[in-house]
Structures are given as structure tokens and as C-alpha cells.
Design a protein around this motif. Structure first.
Motif, mmCIF file in Angstrom:
data_model
loop_
_atom_site.group_PDB
_atom_site.id
_atom_site.type_symbol
_atom_site.label_atom_id
_atom_site.label_comp_id
_atom_site.label_asym_id
_atom_site.label_seq_id
_atom_site.Cartn_x
_atom_site.Cartn_y
_atom_site.Cartn_z
ATOM 1 N N ALA A 1 0.810 -1.216 0.000
ATOM 2 C CA ALA A 1 0.000 0.000 0.000
ATOM 3 C C ALA A 1 0.847 1.272 0.000
ATOM 4 O O ALA A 1 0.303 2.375 -0.028
ATOM 5 C CB ALA A 1 -0.919 0.005 1.219
ATOM 6 N N GLY A 2 2.156 1.129 0.044
ATOM 7 C CA GLY A 2 3.030 2.290 0.044
ATOM 8 C C GLY A 2 3.098 2.997 1.390
ATOM 9 O O GLY A 2 3.462 4.168 1.461
ATOM 10 N N GLY A 3 2.764 2.301 2.443
ATOM 11 C CA GLY A 3 2.740 2.913 3.771
ATOM 12 C C GLY A 3 4.095 3.366 4.270
ATOM 13 O O GLY A 3 4.190 4.358 4.995
ATOM 14 N N TYR A 4 5.153 2.660 3.894
ATOM 15 C CA TYR A 4 6.480 3.029 4.377
ATOM 16 C C TYR A 4 6.971 4.331 3.758
ATOM 17 O O TYR A 4 7.822 4.992 4.325
ATOM 18 C CB TYR A 4 7.486 1.911 4.102
ATOM 19 C CG TYR A 4 7.284 0.698 4.978
ATOM 20 C CD1 TYR A 4 7.395 0.786 6.356
ATOM 21 C CD2 TYR A 4 7.003 -0.541 4.425
ATOM 22 C CE1 TYR A 4 7.223 -0.321 7.166
ATOM 23 C CE2 TYR A 4 6.832 -1.654 5.224
ATOM 24 C CZ TYR A 4 6.942 -1.543 6.595
ATOM 25 O OH TYR A 4 6.767 -2.639 7.391
ATOM 26 N N GLY A 5 6.419 4.734 2.630
ATOM 27 C CA GLY A 5 6.857 5.956 1.981
ATOM 28 C C GLY A 5 6.052 7.189 2.344
ATOM 29 O O GLY A 5 6.336 8.281 1.875
ATOM 30 N N LEU A 6 5.025 7.032 3.169
ATOM 31 C CA LEU A 6 4.169 8.163 3.530
ATOM 32 C C LEU A 6 4.865 9.101 4.493
ATOM 33 O O LEU A 6 5.712 8.698 5.280
ATOM 34 C CB LEU A 6 2.878 7.672 4.194
ATOM 35 C CG LEU A 6 1.868 6.985 3.302
ATOM 36 C CD1 LEU A 6 0.692 6.480 4.137
ATOM 37 C CD2 LEU A 6 1.371 7.912 2.214
ATOM 38 N N SER A 7 4.458 10.366 4.433
ATOM 39 C CA SER A 7 4.910 11.344 5.415
ATOM 40 C C SER A 7 3.681 11.859 6.154
ATOM 41 O O SER A 7 2.551 11.623 5.729
ATOM 42 C CB SER A 7 5.643 12.495 4.727
ATOM 43 O OG SER A 7 4.745 13.236 3.932
ATOM 44 N N ILE A 8 3.892 12.581 7.221
ATOM 45 C CA ILE A 8 2.782 13.101 8.018
ATOM 46 C C ILE A 8 1.864 13.975 7.169
ATOM 47 O O ILE A 8 0.661 13.879 7.247
ATOM 48 C CB ILE A 8 3.295 13.906 9.233
ATOM 49 C CG1 ILE A 8 4.045 12.987 10.195
ATOM 50 C CG2 ILE A 8 2.166 14.629 9.954
ATOM 51 C CD1 ILE A 8 3.203 11.914 10.841
ATOM 52 N N SER A 9 2.422 14.820 6.303
ATOM 53 C CA SER A 9 1.586 15.720 5.503
ATOM 54 C C SER A 9 0.698 14.954 4.528
ATOM 55 O O SER A 9 -0.386 15.398 4.211
ATOM 56 C CB SER A 9 2.455 16.717 4.745
ATOM 57 O OG SER A 9 3.316 16.057 3.841
ATOM 58 N N GLU A 10 1.143 13.794 4.050
ATOM 59 C CA GLU A 10 0.324 12.997 3.137
ATOM 60 C C GLU A 10 -0.759 12.225 3.873
ATOM 61 O O GLU A 10 -1.806 11.934 3.325
ATOM 62 C CB GLU A 10 1.203 12.011 2.366
ATOM 63 C CG GLU A 10 2.153 12.677 1.400
ATOM 64 C CD GLU A 10 3.157 11.701 0.821
ATOM 65 O OE1 GLU A 10 3.306 11.719 -0.408
ATOM 66 O OE2 GLU A 10 3.761 10.937 1.586
ATOM 67 N N ALA A 11 -0.512 11.882 5.129
ATOM 68 C CA ALA A 11 -1.459 11.080 5.893
ATOM 69 C C ALA A 11 -2.505 11.937 6.592
ATOM 70 O O ALA A 11 -3.525 11.444 7.020
ATOM 71 C CB ALA A 11 -0.713 10.236 6.928
ATOM 72 N N THR A 12 -2.277 13.254 6.695
ATOM 73 C CA THR A 12 -3.181 14.153 7.396
ATOM 74 C C THR A 12 -4.138 14.793 6.401
ATOM 75 O O THR A 12 -3.704 15.360 5.412
ATOM 76 C CB THR A 12 -2.380 15.256 8.122
ATOM 77 O OG1 THR A 12 -1.413 14.631 8.959
ATOM 78 C CG2 THR A 12 -3.288 16.138 8.944
#
Length: 73
Positions: free
Chosen positions: A50-61
């Protein structure tokens, strides 16, 4: 005795339905592995796909909404 690395890891509690719990337990017995190892592997596979390891806080918020505007017009 727990290693310092293991005790520093965050812990979570999950609820499984009976069917999923039984299937995981049987797989762990078949493969001679701990249930937590199977769950850890499943989480890592999901996060990778799912690409979870490449996420940053700004993308997840989610984007903030404008709370200053009135809905009455």
C-alpha cells in the motif's frame, strides 16, 4: 527476559473474529511460528503493497477545513 529493543516497541491490541483467529493459530502451529510473527509479517506485506512506508505526516493528514465560514450563507 526481554531485550531492550523488544520493550521499546509500541504494542497494540487487536480483536479478531473467531474464524480469522483459528486460521492464524492453525497456520502458526503448522509453520512452528508465533502468532505475533504471522501478524507482523502480514502487516509488513500490507504496508509495502500500500506504500505505507513511503508516507509522510503531511500525506497522511487530511486537508484542514475552513471552520471560519458560516454554513448559513
Amino acid at each position: 527476559m526481554h531485550s531492550s529493543f523488544a520493550s521499546a516497541m509500541p504494542r497494540i491490541t487487536i480483536a479478531l473474529n473467531e474464524k480469522d483467529h483459528r486460521a492464524l493459530k492453525l497456520l502458526s502451529l503448522r509453520d512452528s511460528r508465533r502468532l505475533s510473527e504471522l501478524i507482523d509479517d502480514a502487516i509488513k506485506i500490507y504496508l509495502t503493497s500500500a506504500g505505507g512506508y513511503g508516507l509522510s505526516i503531511s500525506e497522511a493528514t487530511p486537508e484542514p477545513t475552513d471552520r471560519g465560514q458560516s454554513s448559513n450563507g
